[in-house]
Write an enzyme that holds these catalytic residues in place. Structure first.
Site, PDB file in Angstrom:
ATOM      1  N   GLY A 476       0.812  -1.218   0.000  1.00 62.32           N
ATOM      2  CA  GLY A 476       0.000   0.000   0.000  1.00 62.32           C
ATOM      3  C   GLY A 476       0.840   1.260   0.000  1.00 62.32           C
ATOM      4  O   GLY A 476       0.660   2.153  -0.844  1.00 62.32           O
ATOM      5  N   LYS A 508       9.297 -11.003  -3.477  1.00 64.88           N
ATOM      6  CA  LYS A 508       9.749 -12.109  -4.339  1.00 64.88           C
ATOM      7  C   LYS A 508      10.569 -11.663  -5.540  1.00 64.88           C
ATOM      8  O   LYS A 508      11.557 -12.281  -5.902  1.00 64.88           O
ATOM      9  CB  LYS A 508       8.518 -12.871  -4.837  1.00 64.88           C
ATOM     10  CG  LYS A 508       7.769 -13.562  -3.716  1.00 64.88           C
ATOM     11  CD  LYS A 508       6.733 -14.518  -4.254  1.00 64.88           C
ATOM     12  CE  LYS A 508       6.002 -15.166  -3.110  1.00 64.88           C
ATOM     13  NZ  LYS A 508       4.930 -14.310  -2.587  1.00 64.88           N
ATOM     14  N   THR A 556       8.879  -1.782   3.740  1.00 62.66           N
ATOM     15  CA  THR A 556       8.463  -3.079   4.274  1.00 62.66           C
ATOM     16  C   THR A 556       8.315  -2.969   5.791  1.00 62.66           C
ATOM     17  O   THR A 556       8.584  -1.921   6.390  1.00 62.66           O
ATOM     18  CB  THR A 556       9.528  -4.157   3.988  1.00 62.66           C
ATOM     19  OG1 THR A 556      10.666  -3.902   4.837  1.00 62.66           O
ATOM     20  CG2 THR A 556       9.978  -4.131   2.534  1.00 62.66           C
ATOM     21  N   VAL A 610       6.991   7.180  13.605  1.00 65.77           N
ATOM     22  CA  VAL A 610       5.957   7.620  14.559  1.00 65.77           C
ATOM     23  C   VAL A 610       5.112   8.696  13.889  1.00 65.77           C
ATOM     24  O   VAL A 610       5.637   9.630  13.296  1.00 65.77           O
ATOM     25  CB  VAL A 610       6.540   8.227  15.864  1.00 65.77           C
ATOM     26  CG1 VAL A 610       6.815   7.185  16.895  1.00 65.77           C
ATOM     27  CG2 VAL A 610       7.752   9.069  15.600  1.00 65.77           C
ATOM     28  N   ALA A 612       3.249   8.682  11.218  1.00 66.48           N
ATOM     29  CA  ALA A 612       3.214   8.691   9.745  1.00 66.48           C
ATOM     30  C   ALA A 612       3.839   9.979   9.202  1.00 66.48           C
ATOM     31  O   ALA A 612       5.021  10.234   9.434  1.00 66.48           O
ATOM     32  CB  ALA A 612       1.791   8.505   9.238  1.00 66.48           C
ATOM     33  N   GLY A 665     -10.612  -0.301   7.947  1.00 66.09           N
ATOM     34  CA  GLY A 665      -9.164  -0.417   7.684  1.00 66.09           C
ATOM     35  C   GLY A 665      -8.311   0.351   8.686  1.00 66.09           C
ATOM     36  O   GLY A 665      -7.135   0.619   8.434  1.00 66.09           O
ATOM     37  N   ASP A 679       2.281  -1.755  19.294  1.00 65.11           N
ATOM     38  CA  ASP A 679       2.631  -0.772  18.267  1.00 65.11           C
ATOM     39  C   ASP A 679       2.912   0.595  18.911  1.00 65.11           C
ATOM     40  O   ASP A 679       3.874   1.280  18.562  1.00 65.11           O
ATOM     41  CB  ASP A 679       1.465  -0.684  17.266  1.00 65.11           C
ATOM     42  CG  ASP A 679       1.808   0.230  16.121  1.00 65.11           C
ATOM     43  OD1 ASP A 679       2.879   0.026  15.535  1.00 65.11           O
ATOM     44  OD2 ASP A 679       1.024   1.178  15.843  1.00 65.11           O
ATOM     45  N   LYS A 683       6.493   2.877  19.123  1.00 66.93           N
ATOM     46  CA  LYS A 683       6.621   4.306  18.804  1.00 66.93           C
ATOM     47  C   LYS A 683       7.182   5.081  19.997  1.00 66.93           C
ATOM     48  O   LYS A 683       8.033   5.965  19.840  1.00 66.93           O
ATOM     49  CB  LYS A 683       5.268   4.888  18.382  1.00 66.93           C
ATOM     50  CG  LYS A 683       4.806   4.356  17.036  1.00 66.93           C
ATOM     51  CD  LYS A 683       3.406   4.827  16.714  1.00 66.93           C
ATOM     52  CE  LYS A 683       2.901   4.194  15.428  1.00 66.93           C
ATOM     53  NZ  LYS A 683       1.470   4.411  15.238  1.00 66.93           N
TER      54      LYS A 683
END
Ligand code: ADP
Ligand code: ASP
Ligand code: MG
Length: 814
Positions: A476, A508, A556, A610, A612, A665, A679, A683
């Site tokens: 994404g 991959k 990633t 942290v 975004a 989402g 999570d 942060k």
């Protein structure tokens, strides 16, 4: 033996004389030195002007003398000490004597109502002599042995009183005859020399550079240092173009051309004698002793700067001769050159135009009078016989020159030059160039000089900055980043930037293009264009394909990639990371990653770890590096928890709130990853480590809001149904909070002692965290500067767009 020349800018006041003295003393410890001095800056101009002022009766001689005397008296004032009083008085007397000499000369020209070149030369060179008196005094009180060379007696010249050329062979003989002891410092006024009759002549404006070159040849110096007020030779006069770039090396011919076509940093005759005798020249800055300067010799060094300089001469005019059509142009070129030679005039170019039967000749304005006076006479016959149909004068021109030893190999630079010429075509009079020349000349109207120089300089030296990126992970965020980069292409182009995407990869496969990937659709690409993902191979690509300054973009969340960061830096990559794992491993590895980046001078940007796209790390770094002190922190660091607890306020049950968040989402596919608080803990750890706390992830205290039986479940469906068992608990907690006019918030805190906690807390209205819901994040920093009112950064702290834009911003800052 080393010759050092100090220009007027290096001798402008007493402090500068002291700096020069220190340089001399330091250099003399290593070898014998010859010092050439200019007049303090402004003095030569003052002396020049004094002649006009007297002739035009604009100022009294007394006033002129007073001004000059006071300048020098003030300059030497600080050198007066009781111990040196006798020497000081002697110095003052010598300066006074020179001023009386000047007064006499000015009186002569006043009565004669004219000033001969011989008197002019004597007047304008007084400053150099006084500089030598002052330096002699300063060195003498330090007990150095000094030999002063009189250039009038020793530097034999040919030419005019105001612009002479040194006969190096004879001058060298003279200097050798002086038999200067090796233990002495040699001191000489620049600018001055003598003609065959041992009468004082000067070497033209900036002539001290030339004096230094001549002294270097005459004393077999192994180097000639020119000390001035800039770090060396720049791509253009730094006073005209503030973005001019310092050149580390030049070959003799490039320097020669630069000075010939107007770079006043060097007198045009300086380089030739040095080149003939293979003596390197270094331009150094008296105001910045640490700068290495510009070295001029005959070593061609590889350089990314193809055009070595952009120079300009302001006062230029052009004569256009129109020749009768049956007459050979070449014959007239010879004739014109003859005429120019007789009057000893410097020409910048002479150019035939066979199609138009014209000859163009570009000359300095200062010679216009003398040329026009004699031109008619010289060509009278040809004009009357109509061999020359007419000649035309075009005035108020400037000559811009581009200097390079490499035009032939850089056609694309020529393209840039022509693009700029095209833009200004209405004001461009003429161009003169051949690929084999060292210069490309553009004659233009004075009015556009500054604008033209700026545009051309920008075009040549600031071609688009290319940013070379390798994107690992095109989920994404990776996809969104690619989209944003494509959207911003034009915007970046206008800012002179271009992003070249060399690698895109999933876990991959990867795709490589040594220029730029345009098709990002890995799935629909021919499989044979893709290679199996192999980080080692990817890291070798920049070296194999000469890709400069590569940036690896880690989109990633792979532990494996994070473990390779040290290796990635070692391979010459900068890293822009969205992968929190790299900053949340054990403290030792964390430190090693940061230290490696520093050691290899690579940038490591991870703003999105942290909040975004919110500027958390940037601001924190700025605060700490400017001396602010951390006090405490609290925040809502998870978009999903902000959303869920926002819904509880509306009396929606806990399980329904989680379901809704999942559906929209806001949560990870397994919402326990959010609800577990891990999570947020990651942060918090990143922020705390940034502040300087030596913490491990296990040091962060997490209040577990999920019971063990839910944590153990394997099936996510089951998790979702089991969440209903928590509805009552949260209903009660929420009720208590509401009774106190408070709300429930799942927050992260860092205390002054570094204790970090993730916990559920009831928050009152006064607290900035109270209003945060709907997926928003908030970061509240209390610091020494930001207290009692804290620094608050708030906004969406998750989502593809904001995260990708955070990474985009990071990569543009490299
Ligand atoms: P000095 O008194 O040391 O001889 P000058 O004023 O004669 O100093 O020469 C130094 C000046 O030359 C610099 O201050 C700078 O403005 C000007 N200059 C012109 N072209 C260049 C160039 N290409 N690189 C550096 N300086 C330049
Ligand atoms: N003082 C002289 C001038 O201003 C010579 C020099 O500085 O080199 O031109
Ligand atoms: Mg100079």
């Amino acid at each position: 033996m080393r010759v050092l020349k100090f220009g007027g800018t290096s001798l402008a006041n007493a402090e500068k004389f002291q700096i020069v003295l220190q340089i001399i003393i330091k250099k003399f410890k290593k070898e014998q030195i010859g010092i050439v001095l200019s007049a303090p800056s402004t003095i030569t101009n003052l002396l020049f002007n004094s002649i006009t002022l007297v002739l035009e009766k604009k100022k009294k001689i007394k006033e002129i003398i007073k001004k000059i005397y006071i300048f020098f008296r003030n300059l030497i004032n600080s050198f007066k000490t009781t111990k040196q009083i006798i020497k000081y008085k002697k110095l003052k007397k010598k300066i006074k004597k020179k001023c009386i000499f000047l007064q006499k000369k000015l009186k002569i020209i006043k009565y004669a109502k004219t000033c001969s070149d011989s008197i002019k030369a004597k007047i304008i060179s007084i400053g150099e002599k006084i500089s030598v008196y002052i330096m002699y005094f300063l060195l003498k009180i330090k007990k150095y042995h000094i030999t002063i060379i009189d250039p009038v007696k020793n530097f034999i010249t040919t030419g005019t009183y105001l612009n002479s050329k040194i006969d190096l062979k004879n001058s060298k003989n003279n200097i050798e005859k002086l038999k200067i002891p090796k233990t002495n410092i040699i001191l000489m006024p620049g600018f001055i020399a003598g003609n065959q009759n041992k009468k004082l002549v000067i070497l033209g404006r900036n002539g001290s550079d030339y004096s230094a070159a001549a002294l270097s040849v005459c004393t077999n110096a192994k180097i000639c240092e020119i000390w001035t007020d800039v770090d060396g030779i720049y791509t253009c006069d730094p006073q005209k173009i503030s973005t001019a770039v310092l050149l580390k090396n030049l070959i003799y011919q490039e320097a020669q051309e630069l000075s010939f076509f107007g770079a006043k940093i060097l007198h045009p005759s300086t380089i030739s004698p040095l080149k003939k005798n293979n003596i390197p020249c270094i331009i150094k800055n008296t105001n910045n002793l640490t700068s290495k300067g510009t070295k001029i010799n005959n070593e061609t060094k590889k350089s990314h700067v193809f055009i070595k300089g952009l120079t300009y001469i302001k006062k230029i005019f052009l004569i256009t001769f129109k020749i009768f059509k049956k007459i050979k142009i070449l014959k007239y070129i010879e004739l014109i050159l003859n005429f120019i030679n007789i009057h000893k005039i410097k020409i910048f170019f002479i150019k035939p135009s066979y199609t138009h039967q014209k000859i163009l000749i570009c000359l300095p304005t200062e010679k216009k009078k003398i040329i026009l006076k004699n031109l008619n006479n010289f060509f009278l016959k040809d004009l009357s016989k109509k061999k020359i149909i007419y000649f035309k004068i075009t005035q108020n021109l400037s000559l811009v020159s581009l200097i390079s030893s490499n035009f032939y190999y850089n056609h694309y630079i020529i393209q840039f030059i022509f693009q700029t010429i095209q833009k200004y075509k209405k004001n461009i009079i003429e161009i003169d160039h051949s690929l084999y020349n060292f210069h490309f000349l553009i004659l233009l109207n004075n009015t556009i000089l500054s604008s033209f120089l700026k545009t051309l300089h920008q075009k040549i030296y600031y071609q688009r900055k290319k940013i070379h990126i390798f994107i690992i992970g095109i989920g994404g965020i990776g996809q969104t980043l690619l989209k944003q980069i494509t959207q911003q292409k034009e915007f970046l182009k206008n800012k002179n930037k271009k992003i070249c995407i060399h690698v895109i990869s999933n876990s991959k496969k990867y795709l490589f293009d040594k220029k730029n990937i345009l098709n990002f659709d890995l799935k629909n690409l021919k499989q044979d264009t893709l290679k199996n993902f192999d980080l080692k191979e990817i890291l070798k690509l920049p070296e194999n394909f000469n890709i400069q300054n590569p940036i690896l973009i880690d989109c990633t969340s792979s532990t494996q990639i994070a473990k390779n960061y040290i290796n990635i830096f070692k391979k010459g990559f900068h890293i822009v990371s969205a992968n929190k794992k790299s900053n949340t491993t054990n403290f030792q590895s964390y430190k090693k990653i940061h230290k490696t980046a520093l050691f290899y001078k690579k940038k490591f940007f991870y703003e999105t770890h942290v909040g975004a796209g919110l500027p958390i790390i940037k601001n924190l770094k700025n605060l700490l590096s400017t001396g602010d002190k951390f006090q405490k922190f609290s925040g809502i660091l998870s978009g999903s928890m902000s959303f869920i607890f926002g819904l509880l306020e509306k009396n929606i049950t806990f399980s329904k709130a989680v379901k809704k968040a999942k559906k929209l989402g806001f949560t990870e596919p397994d919402p326990r990853e959010d609800l577990s608080g891990i999570d947020i803990a990651r942060k918090l750890l990143i922020i705390a480590r940034e502040i300087g706390y030596k913490l491990e992830l296990s040091d962060i205290k997490i209040e577990n809001i999920l019971p063990k039986n839910i944590l153990k479940l394997k099936n996510i469906e089951e998790v979702m149904t089991n969440l209903t068992t928590l509805d009552n608990i949260f209903f009660e907690k929420n009720k208590i909070a509401q009774k106190m006019n408070q709300v429930l918030r799942f927050i992260g805190t860092i205390k002054k002692d570094g204790v970090c906690e993730v916990k559920l807390k009831s928050i009152s209205k006064k607290n900035p965290l109270y209003k945060i819901k709907n997926g928003e994040n908030i970061f509240v920093f209390y610091t020494q500067y930001y207290s009692p009112i804290p620094l608050i950064i708030q906004g969406y702290g998750a989502g593809k767009n904001v995260t990708a834009s955070g990474m985009f911003s990071d990569l543009l800052h490299i």
